[in-house]
Write an enzyme that holds these catalytic residues in place. Sequence first.
Site, short mmCIF file in Angstrom:
data_model
loop_
_atom_site.label_atom_id
_atom_site.label_comp_id
_atom_site.label_asym_id
_atom_site.label_seq_id
_atom_site.Cartn_x
_atom_site.Cartn_y
_atom_site.Cartn_z
N HIS A 1 36.58 -26.59 131.02
CA HIS A 1 35.39 -27.44 131.11
C HIS A 1 35.85 -28.90 130.98
O HIS A 1 36.62 -29.24 130.07
CB HIS A 1 34.44 -27.03 129.99
CG HIS A 1 33.42 -28.04 129.60
ND1 HIS A 1 32.41 -28.44 130.43
CD2 HIS A 1 33.23 -28.72 128.43
CE1 HIS A 1 31.64 -29.31 129.81
NE2 HIS A 1 32.12 -29.50 128.60
N TYR B 1 26.55 -33.99 130.03
CA TYR B 1 26.09 -34.42 128.73
C TYR B 1 26.90 -35.62 128.27
O TYR B 1 28.03 -35.86 128.75
CB TYR B 1 26.15 -33.28 127.70
CG TYR B 1 27.52 -32.73 127.40
CD1 TYR B 1 28.38 -33.37 126.51
CD2 TYR B 1 27.96 -31.55 127.99
CE1 TYR B 1 29.64 -32.86 126.22
CE2 TYR B 1 29.22 -31.02 127.70
CZ TYR B 1 30.05 -31.68 126.82
OH TYR B 1 31.30 -31.18 126.55
N ASP C 1 13.33 2.77 118.30
CA ASP C 1 12.35 3.86 118.32
C ASP C 1 12.84 4.91 119.30
O ASP C 1 13.49 4.61 120.30
CB ASP C 1 10.94 3.36 118.65
CG ASP C 1 10.83 2.72 120.02
OD1 ASP C 1 11.86 2.33 120.60
OD2 ASP C 1 9.70 2.58 120.50
#
Length: 816
Positions: free
Chosen positions: A232, A263, A552
């Site tokens: 990156h 960013y 469940d």
Amino acid sequence: MSSTPEIRPRSPKVVVIGAGIVGCSLADELTARGWTDVTVLEQGPLPAPGGSTSHAPGLVFRTSPSKTLAEFAKYTVEKFNALEVDGVPCFQQVGGLELATTPERLADLHRRAGYAAAWGIRGEIVDAARCKELWPLLDESVVLGGFHTPDDGLARALLASRAQLERATARGARFLDRHTVTGIEQESGRVTAVVTDRGTFPADHVVSAAGFWGPVIGRMAGIDVPLQPLAHQYVKTKPLPELAGHAAEASRPILRYQDRDLYFREHTDRIGIGSYAHRPLPVDPFAVPAYDEARARDMEMPSSYPFTTEDWTPSWEDCRRLVPALGASEVEEGFNGVFSFTPDGMPVLGESRRLRGFWLAEAVWVTHSAGVARAVAEWMVDGRPALDVHECDLTRFEDAQRSPSYVRERGCQQFAEVYDVLHPLQPMEQPRPLRVSPFYARQQELGAFFLEGGGWERPHWYEANAPLAEGMSLPERDAWSARYWSPIAAAEARATREKVALYDMTPLRRLEVTGPGALDFLDRMTTNNLRKKPGAVTYSLLLDERGGVRSDLTVARLAPDRFQVGANSPADLDWLTRHAPADVQIRDITSGTCCIGVWGPLARDLVQPLTRDDFSHEAFGYFRAKETYLGHVPVTALRLSYVGELGWELYTTADLGLRLWDTLWEAGRDLGVIAAGRSAFNSLRLEKGYRAWGTDMTDEHDPFEAGVGFAVRRDKEFVGRSALSDSPPTRRLTALLLDDPAAVVLGKEPVSVDGVPSGYVTSASYGYTLGRCIAYAWLPTLPTGTAVQIAYLGEKVAATVAEEPLFDPKMTRIRR
């Protein structure tokens, strides 16, 4: 008279592999809980060993569609805010600002603001002028608005690692650098030691917190770690005159420009910029150099690869458009930093089923590091985390999702999608199709629209049913809720209520439990009474020791010592296998079998002519099982219904699945049978109030607050029984009906009571039978008729607490 000294249990020997932010955080959390015999091994030098932590830019944005990740991040901020080293704080709470430069992104920021409110994170949508105030270097003209979270900020990862290292050391932990792990010793399926180039370390527990080296450590233990490292890009600019004179490392919010995959953060008088805009750059974890080898290659550290200028050039132009001051600046330094991605973008946590005592704490970013460490420490010490972590459980991946090719392909796609606007139903595009039911060819012929889950292709509706939707009056949907939806779903739901439909239920997990001890084992592990004659089907729950709902189940007793168990995830198989005695065998039979749900008022008219057995209500009652033949096909028929209509689940082997489909299809032609998809199914099950484990309830909830207390028999012993409270629940999974027949919500929206955020939506779908959208939400206990508000795309949607079940409360349609 002398007193006998107290004998304290020996603290287990724990070896943590990796002294990055995760390893240091875990050592701190373990020693704080009294497990002080902790050794942390690191192949690089401390305090900056050269992994992802050593180059992490430290941005912490807590808001996520995942409640679990948000909780991890919240704890990380809380913890790091309280830490400092030599007077320097480990966290700088400068806030976060996410920008929108397109209407689509602005709408997504409204959704993110909803997530933040649902998870208890402070934030607000702000206009372009406010964005400019918060970040004066922005070109306000390209910004439509933003999402400001004032409590987010910058984590100083190396300082936080050091602070926790020192705390753990003071409690007895030891940190050894320059120790390269070369092997994992084991005996009788349990880890016994870690071998390094400088000695062997006995261990009761070994935790791999090795970051992008995780697959390397995993291979030594014989464990697949589904993790793909990628590089990156990150750069720092030259000093900017506009930032001259700043003494603090950062004073403005950390900034996301997601429309361009960028960013920004301050480094005193410079700006650091990270980019996800470039092509994926996968890294082979087995080829990553060790620290000294990396330095010999002129790499600053093993996780810092040479900067590829050609990948950066387009992003630099985007940066200059957003921040005009960069037009007169240049990139002073840059590198391609390596960090980890998984096929679904979530961490990989938990103890291996294949090698007991071997734990993973991998694919964890700085943002979530302390939260993950706390959860893993609780898991190891207490037997379970306080927080639901099923989205991160290492057992969640199917075998088909563990191939190196799959992990690489999906990891690269996760990198590409980091900042994408993703719909909650949006499926992965590749590799597909991967897992298909035996009916796949017929479904294609009917124009099935497939979404994906667990690698399975799942029809959500069928274009062949489009004529049935003509003339139906349905509210118009907004663009977001109209994605991955079709009015055909309404027609399929109506056909199920009025005639009969076939549903592909093959992806439901099926376990075969056999052996002399099968009945005693299942009865002890689950909450309901299983001591019934063969032919009985029982809805039951798996609880953990604290009374939380792990899963469940539907348990069909097919013979005295043979059961078919309908479960939810690979974690159920893992849980049962861990507890099974020697005289019980458990086998996952999902892939070798298939299932068709035949439901609707004409279901009996369809199946009865195909069999000599009596399928009448008197002979084949609700929650009963029968092994029989339909035409030429041997089937296990369970009289169950997840849609609230008469019908059966019909199971057979995968090789006979297509024949079963064709047999039912031909028999149902004169009855108007259709194939129906998951979209209609979800609507119908919510009208009946049937819970979906993992969405509506998890192990954070007990059965009574989740509305499944009817499956608990307190007159028997079962795991978790002693932890269940006799006090009335203070919160409940609550049924809501939206007041406006045209309004819809999708799930995870915040719910307010009297204007105060009080809970969040789990499942939601339009109830076509009721003519209203249904939403289930976790809320304080409220009386029927209470007015609430659900935030959807920045608007307040009125809803009302409703009595359950919403449809057919006397069960007359199922029991006929």
